[in-house]
Write a protein that holds these residues in place. Sequence first.
Motif, PDB file in Angstrom:
ATOM      1  N   ASP A  17       6.930 -41.523 -47.690  1.00 24.80           N
ATOM      2  CA  ASP A  17       7.482 -40.668 -48.727  1.00 24.80           C
ATOM      3  C   ASP A  17       8.456 -39.710 -48.049  1.00 24.80           C
ATOM      4  OD1 ASP A  17       8.070 -38.777 -50.630  1.00 24.80           O
ATOM      5  OD2 ASP A  17       5.995 -38.192 -51.002  1.00 24.80           O
ATOM      6  N   PRO A  18       9.774 -39.947 -48.174  1.00 21.14           N
ATOM      7  CA  PRO A  18      10.726 -39.116 -47.436  1.00 21.14           C
ATOM      8  C   PRO A  18      10.724 -37.648 -47.857  1.00 21.14           C
ATOM      9  CG  PRO A  18      11.880 -40.661 -48.880  1.00 21.14           C
ATOM     10  CD  PRO A  18      10.425 -40.997 -48.946  1.00 21.14           C
ATOM     11  N   ALA A  19      10.262 -37.346 -49.065  1.00 22.63           N
ATOM     12  CA  ALA A  19      10.217 -35.958 -49.513  1.00 22.63           C
ATOM     13  C   ALA A  19       9.081 -35.177 -48.864  1.00 22.63           C
ATOM     14  CB  ALA A  19      10.083 -35.905 -51.036  1.00 22.63           C
ATOM     15  N   HIS A  20       8.099 -35.896 -48.308  1.00 28.10           N
ATOM     16  CA  HIS A  20       6.943 -35.228 -47.711  1.00 28.10           C
ATOM     17  C   HIS A  20       6.651 -35.708 -46.288  1.00 28.10           C
ATOM     18  CE1 HIS A  20       6.386 -34.752 -52.087  1.00 28.10           C
ATOM     19  NE2 HIS A  20       6.084 -33.520 -51.707  1.00 28.10           N
ATOM     20  N   THR A  21       7.628 -36.332 -45.670  1.00 27.57           N
ATOM     21  CA  THR A  21       7.517 -36.803 -44.288  1.00 27.57           C
ATOM     22  C   THR A  21       8.601 -36.120 -43.469  1.00 27.57           C
ATOM     23  OG1 THR A  21       6.609 -38.950 -44.925  1.00 27.57           O
ATOM     24  CG2 THR A  21       7.736 -38.844 -42.789  1.00 27.57           C
ATOM     25  N   ARG A  22       8.259 -35.753 -42.249  1.00 27.79           N
ATOM     26  CA  ARG A  22       9.244 -35.161 -41.332  1.00 27.79           C
ATOM     27  C   ARG A  22       9.271 -35.974 -40.053  1.00 27.79           C
ATOM     28  NH1 ARG A  22       9.337 -31.758 -36.937  1.00 27.79           N
ATOM     29  NH2 ARG A  22      11.266 -30.580 -36.699  1.00 27.79           N
ATOM     30  N   ILE A  23      10.473 -36.382 -39.664  1.00 31.00           N
ATOM     31  CA  ILE A  23      10.686 -37.012 -38.360  1.00 31.00           C
ATOM     32  C   ILE A  23      11.569 -36.056 -37.587  1.00 31.00           C
ATOM     33  CG2 ILE A  23      11.622 -38.981 -37.108  1.00 31.00           C
ATOM     34  CD1 ILE A  23      10.948 -40.689 -39.568  1.00 31.00           C
ATOM     35  N   GLY A  24      10.980 -35.389 -36.621  1.00 30.00           N
ATOM     36  CA  GLY A  24      11.683 -34.328 -35.927  1.00 30.00           C
ATOM     37  C   GLY A  24      11.715 -34.518 -34.431  1.00 30.00           C
ATOM     38  N   MET A  31      17.638 -24.467 -20.278  1.00 33.25           N
ATOM     39  CA  MET A  31      16.477 -24.265 -19.424  1.00 33.25           C
ATOM     40  C   MET A  31      15.560 -23.129 -19.898  1.00 33.25           C
ATOM     41  SD  MET A  31      17.230 -26.476 -16.771  1.00 33.25           S
ATOM     42  CE  MET A  31      16.186 -25.894 -15.465  1.00 33.25           C
ATOM     43  N   VAL A  32      15.890 -22.465 -21.019  1.00 35.10           N
ATOM     44  CA  VAL A  32      15.115 -21.290 -21.406  1.00 35.10           C
ATOM     45  C   VAL A  32      14.522 -21.344 -22.813  1.00 35.10           C
ATOM     46  CG1 VAL A  32      16.331 -19.742 -19.830  1.00 35.10           C
ATOM     47  CG2 VAL A  32      17.157 -20.013 -22.175  1.00 35.10           C
ATOM     48  N   THR A  33      15.028 -22.205 -23.668  1.00 30.19           N
ATOM     49  CA  THR A  33      14.551 -22.220 -25.045  1.00 30.19           C
ATOM     50  C   THR A  33      14.487 -23.642 -25.569  1.00 30.19           C
ATOM     51  OG1 THR A  33      14.832 -21.162 -27.213  1.00 30.19           O
ATOM     52  CG2 THR A  33      16.813 -21.971 -26.143  1.00 30.19           C
ATOM     53  N   LYS A  34      13.925 -23.795 -26.737  1.00 31.77           N
ATOM     54  CA  LYS A  34      13.824 -25.117 -27.345  1.00 31.77           C
ATOM     55  C   LYS A  34      14.664 -25.163 -28.613  1.00 31.77           C
ATOM     56  CE  LYS A  34       9.145 -25.933 -25.701  1.00 31.77           C
ATOM     57  NZ  LYS A  34       7.740 -26.076 -26.094  1.00 31.77           N
ATOM     58  N   VAL A  35      15.340 -26.283 -28.806  1.00 28.93           N
ATOM     59  CA  VAL A  35      16.062 -26.545 -30.050  1.00 28.93           C
ATOM     60  C   VAL A  35      15.236 -27.558 -30.821  1.00 28.93           C
ATOM     61  CG1 VAL A  35      18.122 -27.598 -31.052  1.00 28.93           C
ATOM     62  CG2 VAL A  35      18.331 -26.019 -29.120  1.00 28.93           C
ATOM     63  N   ARG A  36      15.009 -27.264 -32.088  1.00 28.58           N
ATOM     64  CA  ARG A  36      14.247 -28.157 -32.957  1.00 28.58           C
ATOM     65  C   ARG A  36      15.186 -28.724 -34.014  1.00 28.58           C
ATOM     66  NH1 ARG A  36       9.010 -27.146 -31.684  1.00 28.58           N
ATOM     67  NH2 ARG A  36       8.645 -25.160 -30.659  1.00 28.58           N
ATOM     68  N   GLY A  37      14.914 -29.949 -34.389  1.00 26.36           N
ATOM     69  CA  GLY A  37      15.709 -30.574 -35.430  1.00 26.36           C
ATOM     70  C   GLY A  37      14.932 -31.693 -36.085  1.00 26.36           C
ATOM     71  N   ALA A  38      15.599 -32.354 -37.020  1.00 25.61           N
ATOM     72  CA  ALA A  38      14.966 -33.442 -37.748  1.00 25.61           C
ATOM     73  C   ALA A  38      16.025 -34.425 -38.213  1.00 25.61           C
ATOM     74  CB  ALA A  38      14.193 -32.902 -38.942  1.00 25.61           C
ATOM     75  N   PHE A  39      15.561 -35.599 -38.574  1.00 27.74           N
ATOM     76  CA  PHE A  39      16.393 -36.607 -39.221  1.00 27.74           C
ATOM     77  C   PHE A  39      15.987 -36.622 -40.688  1.00 27.74           C
ATOM     78  CE2 PHE A  39      16.176 -37.895 -34.812  1.00 27.74           C
ATOM     79  CZ  PHE A  39      17.496 -38.214 -34.532  1.00 27.74           C
ATOM     80  N   HIS A  40      16.964 -36.548 -41.587  1.00 27.80           N
ATOM     81  CA  HIS A  40      16.647 -36.445 -43.006  1.00 27.80           C
ATOM     82  C   HIS A  40      16.766 -37.753 -43.769  1.00 27.80           C
ATOM     83  CE1 HIS A  40      16.031 -32.199 -42.692  1.00 27.80           C
ATOM     84  NE2 HIS A  40      17.219 -32.031 -42.165  1.00 27.80           N
ATOM     85  N   GLU A 144      -0.202 -37.497 -38.207  1.00 25.06           N
ATOM     86  CA  GLU A 144       0.647 -36.652 -37.381  1.00 25.06           C
ATOM     87  C   GLU A 144       0.613 -37.191 -35.962  1.00 25.06           C
ATOM     88  OE1 GLU A 144      -0.803 -32.656 -37.610  1.00 25.06           O
ATOM     89  OE2 GLU A 144      -0.151 -32.406 -39.690  1.00 25.06           O
ATOM     90  N   GLY A 145       1.788 -37.252 -35.332  1.00 21.92           N
ATOM     91  CA  GLY A 145       1.840 -37.736 -33.964  1.00 21.92           C
ATOM     92  C   GLY A 145       3.081 -37.260 -33.254  1.00 21.92           C
ATOM     93  N   SER A 146       3.072 -37.444 -31.942  1.00 16.65           N
ATOM     94  CA  SER A 146       4.246 -37.088 -31.145  1.00 16.65           C
ATOM     95  C   SER A 146       4.237 -37.893 -29.851  1.00 16.65           C
ATOM     96  CB  SER A 146       4.269 -35.589 -30.835  1.00 16.65           C
ATOM     97  OG  SER A 146       3.186 -35.243 -30.000  1.00 16.65           O
ATOM     98  N   VAL A 147       5.412 -37.980 -29.274  1.00 18.08           N
ATOM     99  CA  VAL A 147       5.578 -38.650 -27.986  1.00 18.08           C
ATOM    100  C   VAL A 147       6.758 -37.991 -27.273  1.00 18.08           C
ATOM    101  CG1 VAL A 147       7.094 -40.475 -28.910  1.00 18.08           C
ATOM    102  CG2 VAL A 147       5.782 -40.885 -26.808  1.00 18.08           C
ATOM    103  N   PHE A 177       6.219 -36.703 -35.594  1.00 17.03           N
ATOM    104  CA  PHE A 177       6.065 -37.453 -36.835  1.00 17.03           C
ATOM    105  C   PHE A 177       4.975 -36.798 -37.686  1.00 17.03           C
ATOM    106  CE2 PHE A 177       7.288 -40.220 -33.376  1.00 17.03           C
ATOM    107  CZ  PHE A 177       8.392 -40.888 -33.886  1.00 17.03           C
ATOM    108  N   ASP A 178       5.359 -36.288 -38.842  1.00 16.75           N
ATOM    109  CA  ASP A 178       4.432 -35.759 -39.841  1.00 16.75           C
ATOM    110  C   ASP A 178       4.603 -36.651 -41.054  1.00 16.75           C
ATOM    111  OD1 ASP A 178       3.468 -33.477 -38.375  1.00 16.75           O
ATOM    112  OD2 ASP A 178       5.455 -32.604 -38.682  1.00 16.75           O
ATOM    113  N   ILE A 179       3.662 -37.555 -41.259  1.00 18.71           N
ATOM    114  CA  ILE A 179       3.852 -38.658 -42.207  1.00 18.71           C
ATOM    115  C   ILE A 179       2.962 -38.514 -43.433  1.00 18.71           C
ATOM    116  CG2 ILE A 179       3.535 -41.145 -42.501  1.00 18.71           C
ATOM    117  CD1 ILE A 179       4.314 -41.421 -39.539  1.00 18.71           C
TER     118      ILE A 179
END
Length: 185
Positions: A17-24, A31-40, A144-147, A177-179
């Motif tokens: 369900d793309p409205a309730h799933t996040r692939i990020g 070297m100092v911070t994290k950038v977060r993003g997703a594919f929509h 929920e998962g990650s790699v 992955f939040d599915i």
Amino acid sequence: MTTTSGLADLTGDYVLDPAHTRIGFVARHAMVTKVRGAFHAFEGSAHLDGTDPSRSSGQVVIKTESIDTGVEQRDQHLRANDFLDAPAFPEITFRSTAVEARSDSEYRVTGDLTVKDTTRSVTIDFEYTGNAVDPYGNLRVGLEGSVTISRKDYGVTWNAALEGGGVLVGDKVVLEFDISAIKQK
């Protein structure tokens, strides 16, 4: 919402369900911070076998152009040849090759991840977060998962040296992955 009892009740074919799933993703910047993003833009399907999880399978197709970090200039650079080269490689794909139950709620999914025409095997640990029948009568399951992958393994090698040492973009990228998947009737 109600929950079903027993994993055997979950056996069947599902679509994401793309409205309730996040692939990020998460990547280190400067070297100092994290950038977060997703594919929509993506689509995916799975066959879940609640009796024998090793007979389960799944696949996801992600539209590379849909990358979003919240900063349009950065997103344009990520879509360009320096990174994902979206015009030449419009899709990122994952196709499972094995599923292993680690417990009643933990599963290890191995499969082929393809980025920029480079395919490598990855193993993603997933947690089964539950199931529910929604107000429309759809059975949903949550995972929920990650790699962590090396972007260089997929030919994504652009970088810039920092004046004080180090590089602008870290090599390691965490895929998240939040599915929410809906059982097909």
